[in-house]
Design a protein around this motif. Structure first.
Motif, PDB file in Angstrom:
ATOM      1  N   VAL A  73      20.889   5.261  52.437  1.00  0.00           N
ATOM      2  CA  VAL A  73      21.677   4.072  52.785  1.00  0.00           C
ATOM      3  C   VAL A  73      22.220   4.162  54.212  1.00  0.00           C
ATOM      4  CG1 VAL A  73      22.288   3.453  50.423  1.00  0.00           C
ATOM      5  CG2 VAL A  73      23.704   5.122  51.652  1.00  0.00           C
ATOM      6  N   ARG A  74      21.791   5.189  54.936  1.00  0.00           N
ATOM      7  CA  ARG A  74      22.154   5.358  56.340  1.00  0.00           C
ATOM      8  C   ARG A  74      23.666   5.421  56.546  1.00  0.00           C
ATOM      9  NH1 ARG A  74      17.705   1.076  58.836  1.00  0.00           N
ATOM     10  NH2 ARG A  74      15.873   2.193  58.041  1.00  0.00           N
ATOM     11  N   VAL A  75      24.298   6.210  55.696  1.00  0.00           N
ATOM     12  CA  VAL A  75      25.741   6.441  55.801  1.00  0.00           C
ATOM     13  C   VAL A  75      25.960   7.943  55.923  1.00  0.00           C
ATOM     14  CG1 VAL A  75      27.967   6.219  54.635  1.00  0.00           C
ATOM     15  CG2 VAL A  75      26.290   4.380  54.456  1.00  0.00           C
ATOM     16  N   SER A  76      26.928   8.332  56.715  1.00  0.00           N
ATOM     17  CA  SER A  76      27.217   9.747  56.903  1.00  0.00           C
ATOM     18  C   SER A  76      27.734  10.374  55.615  1.00  0.00           C
ATOM     19  CB  SER A  76      28.257   9.906  58.016  1.00  0.00           C
ATOM     20  OG  SER A  76      28.609  11.254  58.189  1.00  0.00           O
ATOM     21  N   LEU A  77      27.268  11.575  55.300  1.00  0.00           N
ATOM     22  CA  LEU A  77      27.706  12.258  54.076  1.00  0.00           C
ATOM     23  C   LEU A  77      29.148  12.757  54.147  1.00  0.00           C
ATOM     24  CD1 LEU A  77      26.931  13.250  51.245  1.00  0.00           C
ATOM     25  CD2 LEU A  77      25.998  15.319  52.314  1.00  0.00           C
ATOM     26  N   PRO A  78      29.599  13.354  55.236  1.00  0.00           N
ATOM     27  CA  PRO A  78      31.001  13.790  55.286  1.00  0.00           C
ATOM     28  C   PRO A  78      31.965  12.636  55.002  1.00  0.00           C
ATOM     29  CG  PRO A  78      29.775  14.737  57.102  1.00  0.00           C
ATOM     30  CD  PRO A  78      28.857  13.746  56.457  1.00  0.00           C
ATOM     31  N   GLY A  79      32.959  12.917  54.175  1.00  0.00           N
ATOM     32  CA  GLY A  79      33.927  11.890  53.806  1.00  0.00           C
ATOM     33  C   GLY A  79      33.600  11.173  52.513  1.00  0.00           C
ATOM     34  N   ALA A  80      32.422  11.440  51.946  1.00  0.00           N
ATOM     35  CA  ALA A  80      32.028  10.787  50.697  1.00  0.00           C
ATOM     36  C   ALA A  80      32.817  11.344  49.517  1.00  0.00           C
ATOM     37  CB  ALA A  80      30.531  10.970  50.465  1.00  0.00           C
ATOM     38  N   TRP A  81      32.819  10.555  48.449  1.00  0.00           N
ATOM     39  CA  TRP A  81      33.347  10.998  47.157  1.00  0.00           C
ATOM     40  C   TRP A  81      32.177  11.198  46.205  1.00  0.00           C
ATOM     41  CZ3 TRP A  81      38.448  11.549  45.211  1.00  0.00           C
ATOM     42  CH2 TRP A  81      39.487  11.213  46.099  1.00  0.00           C
ATOM     43  N   VAL A  82      32.257  12.245  45.378  1.00  0.00           N
ATOM     44  CA  VAL A  82      31.287  12.485  44.307  1.00  0.00           C
ATOM     45  C   VAL A  82      31.983  12.238  42.983  1.00  0.00           C
ATOM     46  CG1 VAL A  82      29.823  14.196  43.166  1.00  0.00           C
ATOM     47  CG2 VAL A  82      30.014  14.184  45.662  1.00  0.00           C
ATOM     48  N   ILE A  83      31.372  11.400  42.143  1.00  0.00           N
ATOM     49  CA  ILE A  83      31.924  11.101  40.819  1.00  0.00           C
ATOM     50  C   ILE A  83      30.874  11.468  39.765  1.00  0.00           C
ATOM     51  CG2 ILE A  83      32.683   9.261  39.261  1.00  0.00           C
ATOM     52  CD1 ILE A  83      33.840   7.827  41.688  1.00  0.00           C
ATOM     53  N   GLY A  84      31.268  12.305  38.804  1.00  0.00           N
ATOM     54  CA  GLY A  84      30.321  12.698  37.773  1.00  0.00           C
ATOM     55  C   GLY A  84      30.976  13.434  36.631  1.00  0.00           C
TER      56      GLY A  84
END
Length: 216
Positions: free
Chosen positions: A153-164
């Motif tokens: 999706v061409r978005v930077s990974l740093p700063g993301a949230w992981v939900i699982g």
């Protein structure tokens, strides 16, 4: 753009409930003991047991009375045909999108099966993309599959949230990558000592809403 990386099975959709219903129908259709439901669910281990191992176990137990094609159909489409998306999850994803979040599903499994679930539930209209381990050649908790999701999706990974829902596949991966995370408990207690999720939530809607509120 803020990024949400969301697990599919037993996070966005109740995969175990869908598979349990499919197994119950399978047992009834072939006049097998309904008490075998618990055995099949244990062998399946929430989908973490390799498909060929589950197929071998079912064939060994029922091979004299159940056609191989029936076992294959149960494992290929049983859960995919029955999964549903809770309205609360649908609304939370809609709010995330309205607030400018990019939502991507990150799931282990076979591409055909996982994409069938995504499309059947309408998740394909609620997220900006998805990656499946079979398609990208990496499996959670490998960091590469999360990077592939961000790249898709061409978005930077740093700063993301992981939900699982998986301490190992989801939360350990977030810890390794230095990402914030929400563990979906489904009534379970956290028992890991070496790492912790950023937040704990009872269901995926609460998890999504927490990430949105925290990042406002």
């Amino acid at each position: 753009m803020p990024l949400l990386l969301l697990d599919l099975d037993n996070t966005l959709v109740d995969r175990d409930a869908a598979f349990r219903a499919a197994v119950a129908d399978f047992l009834a259709e072939h006049d097998l003991p309904s008490s075998d439901l618990a055995w099949v669910m244990a062998i399946d281990a929430s989908g973490y047991t390799a498909r060929y191992e589950v197929a071998a176990a079912l064939t060994d137990r029922y091979g004299d009375v159940v056609p191989t094609a029936a076992v294959r159909a149960l494992l290929d489409t049983g859960a995919a045909d029955r999964v549903v998306l809770a309205q609360s999850a649908r609304e939370a994803l809609g709010k995330a999108q309205a607030d400018g979040w990019t939502c991507v599903i990150v799931t282990n499994g076979r591409t055909v099966q996982q994409e069938a679930k995504i499309r059947k539930t309408g998740l394909d209209q609620l997220v900006q993309g998805w990656v499946v381990s079979e398609a990208v050649g990496h499996k959670k908790p490998e960091p590469a599959i999360f990077q592939a999701a961000a790249d898709a999706v061409r978005v930077s990974l740093p700063g993301a949230w992981v939900i699982g829902d998986s301490p190992h596949a989801d939360m350990a991966a977030a810890h390794t990558l230095g990402l914030r995370s929400v563990w979906v408990t489904d009534g379970r207690a956290w028992i890991q000592d070496s790492y912790q999720p950023t937040h704990i939530a009872e269901d995926v809607a609460s998890a999504i809403n927490h990430a949105i509120r925290t990042s406002e």
